[in-house]
Design a protein around this motif. Structure first.
Motif, PDB file in Angstrom:
ATOM      1  N   PHE A 189       0.852  -1.231   0.225  1.00 43.38           N
ATOM      2  CA  PHE A 189      -0.127  -0.098   0.450  1.00 43.38           C
ATOM      3  C   PHE A 189       1.548   1.203  -0.149  1.00 43.38           C
ATOM      4  O   PHE A 189       0.516   2.284  -0.445  1.00 43.38           O
ATOM      5  N   ALA A 190       2.298   1.480   0.810  1.00 44.17           N
ATOM      6  CA  ALA A 190       2.927   2.167   0.523  1.00 44.17           C
ATOM      7  C   ALA A 190       3.691   2.626  -0.881  1.00 44.17           C
ATOM      8  O   ALA A 190       3.646   4.068  -1.151  1.00 44.17           O
ATOM      9  N   TYR A 191       3.435   1.450  -1.666  1.00 42.72           N
ATOM     10  CA  TYR A 191       4.157   1.859  -2.920  1.00 42.72           C
ATOM     11  C   TYR A 191       2.757   2.980  -3.818  1.00 42.72           C
ATOM     12  O   TYR A 191       3.708   3.367  -4.539  1.00 42.72           O
ATOM     13  N   ILE A 192       1.604   1.632  -3.623  1.00 37.58           N
ATOM     14  CA  ILE A 192       0.548   2.849  -4.734  1.00 37.58           C
ATOM     15  C   ILE A 192       0.066   3.958  -3.841  1.00 37.58           C
ATOM     16  O   ILE A 192      -0.135   4.303  -4.736  1.00 37.58           O
ATOM     17  N   ASP A 193       0.440   3.919  -2.683  1.00 40.40           N
ATOM     18  CA  ASP A 193       0.380   5.567  -2.442  1.00 40.40           C
ATOM     19  C   ASP A 193       1.506   6.361  -2.732  1.00 40.40           C
ATOM     20  O   ASP A 193       0.923   8.025  -3.273  1.00 40.40           O
ATOM     21  N   THR A 194       2.974   6.059  -2.837  1.00 38.13           N
ATOM     22  CA  THR A 194       3.867   6.983  -3.541  1.00 38.13           C
ATOM     23  C   THR A 194       3.912   7.282  -4.504  1.00 38.13           C
ATOM     24  O   THR A 194       3.072   8.920  -5.465  1.00 38.13           O
ATOM     25  N   ILE A 195       2.841   6.692  -5.551  1.00 43.35           N
ATOM     26  CA  ILE A 195       2.354   6.420  -7.077  1.00 43.35           C
ATOM     27  C   ILE A 195       1.142   7.860  -7.275  1.00 43.35           C
ATOM     28  O   ILE A 195       1.891   8.710  -7.704  1.00 43.35           O
ATOM     29  N   LEU A 196       0.442   7.470  -6.414  1.00 41.00           N
ATOM     30  CA  LEU A 196      -0.611   8.446  -6.448  1.00 41.00           C
ATOM     31  C   LEU A 196      -0.785   9.629  -5.569  1.00 41.00           C
ATOM     32  O   LEU A 196      -0.771  10.445  -6.181  1.00 41.00           O
ATOM     33  N   HIS A 197       0.602   9.698  -4.884  1.00 38.19           N
ATOM     34  CA  HIS A 197       0.797  11.211  -4.381  1.00 38.19           C
ATOM     35  C   HIS A 197       1.642  12.067  -5.324  1.00 38.19           C
ATOM     36  O   HIS A 197       1.829  13.105  -5.163  1.00 38.19           O
ATOM     37  N   ASP A 198       2.042  11.014  -6.215  1.00 40.91           N
ATOM     38  CA  ASP A 198       2.976  11.844  -7.435  1.00 40.91           C
ATOM     39  C   ASP A 198       2.439  12.389  -8.242  1.00 40.91           C
ATOM     40  O   ASP A 198       2.906  13.207  -8.855  1.00 40.91           O
TER      41      ASP A 198
END
Length: 248
Positions: A189-198
């Protein structure tokens, strides 16, 4: 046999009447005005019936857990983590204050008028157009469960709701981020969160804008990359000097 059955029924009657939960009638009457739908009400009543200090362990919920983020967002429940277990606890103060507001309103206009307003509110809700969001929360939840191969924790379900509510991403964008993470073998989820915040920082809101951004970042084929200004200045100085030298 008849006497034994009568005793059994009598014992059951006592148990049924004593093992009860006192639910405020106002909650059952005004839950639509609290912004709660029927599924959320069922979850709220389960948490209401649980130990006030302990809460209800998250594993006690089945498909109902998909509506929990909505209740968390509305601040009627909170998620607490204790000893590696996640519990859903009722926000008593929030519920009390919201019901107090409705009670004061009822006292000011009278029960008859309040009942008419409740009916009008219900009719208005029924008349509202259906949400045409491509992917509802439940469908997103199921997609994540399928890709991760397990049930999601309360904090993970809350994170999906946060991407929708706080960052304002549509379901197709969240699924696109999930797809990219799975493609890279990053079940996080942290990786997906990074994508979406980018994407959020770059104000990318649609799949088309993702393609445009990636195309822009890759550059146009055949076009030479622009040289740094310092390099350009250095080359310009060299050229000017060579011309002067040639004149001499």
């Amino acid at each position: 046999m008849g006497k034994k059955k009568n005793n059994l029924e009598a014992n059951f009657s006592v148990h049924l009447l004593t093992d009860t939960v006192a639910v405020p009638k106002m909650l059952l009457t005004y839950y639509p005005q609290l912004g709660i739908n029927e599924q959320e009400l069922v979850v709220l009543l389960k948490v209401y019936a649980a130990d006030r200090n302990q809460g209800l362990v998250f594993s006690a919920f089945g498909e109902e857990r998909m509506v929990i983020p909505g209740l968390v967002k509305k601040k009627f429940v909170v998620i607490q983590k204790r000893e590696q277990q996640e519990y859903l606890c009722l926000s008593w103060q929030v519920l009390f204050e919201r019901l107090l507001e409705l009670w004061v309103y009822q006292q000011s206009v009278g029960e008859e008028t309040a009942a008419l307003h409740r009916t009008a509110y219900a009719d208005l809700q029924d008349a509202l157009p259906a949400d045409d969001e491509k992917y509802h929360f439940g469908e997103l939840y199921q997609a994540f469960e399928q890709e991760f191969g397990r049930g999601l924790s309360p904090l993970e379900t809350e994170k999906i709701a946060e991407w929708q509510e706080n960052l304002g991403f549509r379901g197709d964008m969240i699924l696109e981020a999930l797809k990219r993470a799975v493609y890279r073998g990053k079940y996080s989820f942290a990786y997906i969160d990074t994508i979406l915040h980018d994407w959020y920082k770059k104000n990318i809101r649609t799949p088309m804008e993702i393609e445009q951004s990636e195309a822009s970042r890759a550059g146009t084929p055949g076009k030479a990359p622009r040289k740094p200004k310092a390099k350009e200045k250095e080359e310009k100085n060299k050229t000017d000097y060579s011309l002067v030298y040639q004149k001499k």
